[in-house]
Write an enzyme that holds these catalytic residues in place. Structure first.
Site, mmCIF file in Angstrom:
data_model
loop_
_atom_site.group_PDB
_atom_site.id
_atom_site.type_symbol
_atom_site.label_atom_id
_atom_site.label_comp_id
_atom_site.label_asym_id
_atom_site.label_seq_id
_atom_site.Cartn_x
_atom_site.Cartn_y
_atom_site.Cartn_z
ATOM 1 N N CYS A 139 0.832 -1.206 0.000
ATOM 2 C CA CYS A 139 0.000 0.000 0.000
ATOM 3 C C CYS A 139 0.865 1.253 0.000
ATOM 4 O O CYS A 139 1.386 1.668 1.038
ATOM 5 C CB CYS A 139 -0.925 -0.007 1.222
ATOM 6 S SG CYS A 139 -1.999 1.437 1.297
ATOM 7 N N CYS A 142 -0.452 4.108 2.133
ATOM 8 C CA CYS A 142 -0.210 3.916 3.570
ATOM 9 C C CYS A 142 1.258 4.167 3.913
ATOM 10 O O CYS A 142 1.570 4.825 4.904
ATOM 11 C CB CYS A 142 -0.532 2.488 3.998
ATOM 12 S SG CYS A 142 -2.061 1.828 3.346
ATOM 13 N N ASP A 143 2.165 3.615 3.126
ATOM 14 C CA ASP A 143 3.567 3.527 3.552
ATOM 15 C C ASP A 143 4.545 4.358 2.721
ATOM 16 O O ASP A 143 5.713 4.482 3.102
ATOM 17 C CB ASP A 143 4.018 2.054 3.517
ATOM 18 C CG ASP A 143 3.207 1.200 4.495
ATOM 19 O OD1 ASP A 143 2.830 1.730 5.555
ATOM 20 O OD2 ASP A 143 2.950 0.026 4.191
#
Ligand code: NDP
Length: 315
Positions: A139, A142-143
């Site tokens: 992701c 997300c990261d």
């Protein structure tokens, strides 16, 4: 017959969607019972730091956030159970569900929040750094932030991979995209965007041999499937964007699914499925946003819709 348990609201799955549904349903005195499923806490338990969920100005780890959501649901006496539902029958007016150890539950309402699972390449080195939080992620939204100013690699050639490569290109000095065939699967507009981004290099006909590193990822060994030439690409982040699989197998033939297995909403803008009294929240119906906050939002919607459904039965 006396082993059958009757519940007002059964929630299947324990990510942000399921726990949020449990908080709302419990506060509405629906006495929800939630089965956590195979991976209690869901996909976020494989995420290290969550920095984009509102209300956590310093960020929080995925597993910690899931423990907090669980504690919040328990505070209102939601019945959270370890275990999973492996069979359902929604053909009658009562929704019948069975746990893996054969327990039968009759639920007036069911909220499906079984989520989706990211697909991975399956290489041992990939799984090692995924589990250790050493630099493998599925992701970018997300990261990606953790790789600002670094070089990253992303595998995949669909719309998700293109979208995520473009997202990473704004944060990273260089993004190398590994495409296993000689062309993209993505729509032309998405593929063109990637092709026209100067700091994205696209390697076609390229497979990953191994993710390299010590404690953290330092590179990827790749192989050209036409020439058999191998090379090492330096990177600190290795992103996999080769698709997701919604966890909806037990609903096949019972709930309307789209061609890729995602649950179809019966009415856009609601959590209703085609079966009255059965609602869906989170990634099991969402291939577009896939965020903890959107899953939580739809969990709230499902609990409110379930409450209204129960009220409509009483009149
Ligand atoms: P897709 O299934 O569309 O694409 C998966 C990609 O991963 C393919 O290019 C496939 O390669 C590649 N792949 C699969 N397995 C491997 C492997 N083992 N090694 C290397 N590569 C592999 O998934 P997406 O998540 O991209 O998209 C899912 C759906 O969501 C699609 O319908 C998409 O259009 C939609 N979507 C739309 C967006 C938008 O419109 N903004 C954004 C994101 C998704 P190959 O081509 O060789 O099979």
């Amino acid at each position: 017959m006396d082993t059958i348990e009757k519940v007002k609201c059964l929630i299947i799955g324990s990510g942000p969607a399921g726990y949020t549904a449990a908080i709302y349903a419990a506060r509405a005195e629906m006495k929800p019972v939630l089965y956590q499923g195979m991976q209690p806490g869901g996909q976020l338990t494989t995420t290290n730091e969550v920095e984009n969920f509102p209300g956590y100005p310093q960020g929080i780890t995925g597993p910690e956030m899931m423990m907090e959501l669980e504690a919040q649901a328990k505070r209102f006496e939601a019945d959270i159970r370890f275990g999973f539902i492996n069979k359902v029958d929604f053909s009658g007016s009562v929704h019948k569900c069975w746990t893996e150890d054969g327990k039968e539950i009759h639920a007036e309402t069911v909220i499906i929040s079984t989520g989706a699972s990211a697909k991975y390449l399956g290489l041992p080195s990939e799984q090692k750094y995924l589990l250790s939080g050493g630099g493998v992620s599925a992701c970018a939204v997300c990261d990606g932030f953790f790789y600002r100013g670094h070089e990253t690699v992303i595998v995949g050639a669909g719309d998700s991979a293109c979208e995520e490569a473009h997202y990473l290109s704004k944060l990273c000095t260089k993004v190398t995209m590994l495409v296993r065939k000689d062309d993209f699967r993505a729509s032309k507009i998405m593929a063109d965007r990637v092709k026209n981004t100067p700091n994205i290099e696209i390697l076609f006909n390229t497979d990953t041999v191994e993710v390299l590193g010590d404690d953290l990822v330092t590179g990827a060994k790749v192989k050209n499937s036409v020439t058999s030439e191998e090379r090492i690409i330096p990177c600190t982040g290795f992103f996999v964007a080769i698709g997701h699989k919604p966890n909806t197998d037990i609903f096949k033939g019972i709930i309307d699914l789209d061609e890729t297995g995602y649950i179809k909403y019966a009415q856009p803008g609601t959590s209703l499925t085609n079966v009255p009294g059965v609602f869906v929240a989170g990634d099991a119906a969402d291939k577009r946003y896939r965020q903890a906050i959107t899953a939580a939002g739809t969990g709230c919607m499902a609990a409110l819709d379930a409450e209204r459904y129960l009220a409509s039965l009483e009149h």
